[in-house]
Design an enzyme around this catalytic site. Sequence first.
Site, PDB file in Angstrom:
ATOM      1  N   ASP A  64      24.165 -11.474   2.810  1.00  0.00           N
ATOM      2  CA  ASP A  64      24.426 -12.376   1.690  1.00  0.00           C
ATOM      3  C   ASP A  64      25.906 -12.390   1.305  1.00  0.00           C
ATOM      4  OD1 ASP A  64      23.630 -14.117  -0.566  1.00  0.00           O
ATOM      5  OD2 ASP A  64      24.302 -12.395  -1.742  1.00  0.00           O
TER       6      ASP A  64
ATOM      7  N   MET B 150       9.016   4.937   4.216  1.00  0.00           N
ATOM      8  CA  MET B 150       8.972   3.526   3.834  1.00  0.00           C
ATOM      9  C   MET B 150      10.059   3.226   2.802  1.00  0.00           C
ATOM     10  SD  MET B 150       6.813   2.591   5.949  1.00  0.00           S
ATOM     11  CE  MET B 150       6.932   0.871   5.571  1.00  0.00           C
TER      12      MET B 150
ATOM     13  N   LEU C 247       0.802  -1.224   0.000  1.00  0.00           N
ATOM     14  CA  LEU C 247       0.000   0.000   0.000  1.00  0.00           C
ATOM     15  C   LEU C 247       0.835   1.274   0.000  1.00  0.00           C
ATOM     16  CD1 LEU C 247      -2.843  -1.161   2.408  1.00  0.00           C
ATOM     17  CD2 LEU C 247      -2.766  -1.234  -0.102  1.00  0.00           C
TER      18      LEU C 247
ATOM     19  N   HIS D  34       2.875   4.272  -1.739  1.00  0.00           N
ATOM     20  CA  HIS D  34       2.739   4.993  -3.001  1.00  0.00           C
ATOM     21  C   HIS D  34       4.047   4.952  -3.788  1.00  0.00           C
ATOM     22  CE1 HIS D  34      -0.572   6.772  -0.659  1.00  0.00           C
ATOM     23  NE2 HIS D  34      -1.128   7.004  -1.824  1.00  0.00           N
TER      24      HIS D  34
END
Length: 146
Positions: free
Chosen positions: A115, A100, A64, A66
């Site tokens: 990794d 975010m 959700l 943008h």
Amino acid sequence: MAQMVDVTNKPIIYREAVASGEIKLREETIKRILNKEIEKGDVEAVASVASIMAAKDASKIIPLAHPLPITGVSVNFSYDKNTVKITVKVKTKAETGVEMDALAGVTAGLLAVWDMVKQYEKDSLGMYPNTMITNVKVESKIKKED
């Protein structure tokens, strides 16, 4: 029912967010990173690209969020004896914030570090008893109207 927040009527303004996080590693692994002795390559270079790519594509992995016109991403590294800290700053001119996007950048960068160094972190059972991603957080947000 999930829905994306409607930001249609919000003004386009300068926004910035800084997020950070840490990965705990063995002291020997930190030394290998700093001495550029990691077999897979330059940890900072790879983790920086992972951070930038994730910040630019945060809306593809966070349902959700943008999609935003990212205007800048910077990635910084700091070290102590057993920790690599990544700090990501994301900038935009948009209707909603970029926290975010900054968090996505930090977590992707930390995963890339893991990794890159996992062969040095494994124990005899193939587990990672010392390796841990921690302290992922938003450090700051700026919302500045002209």
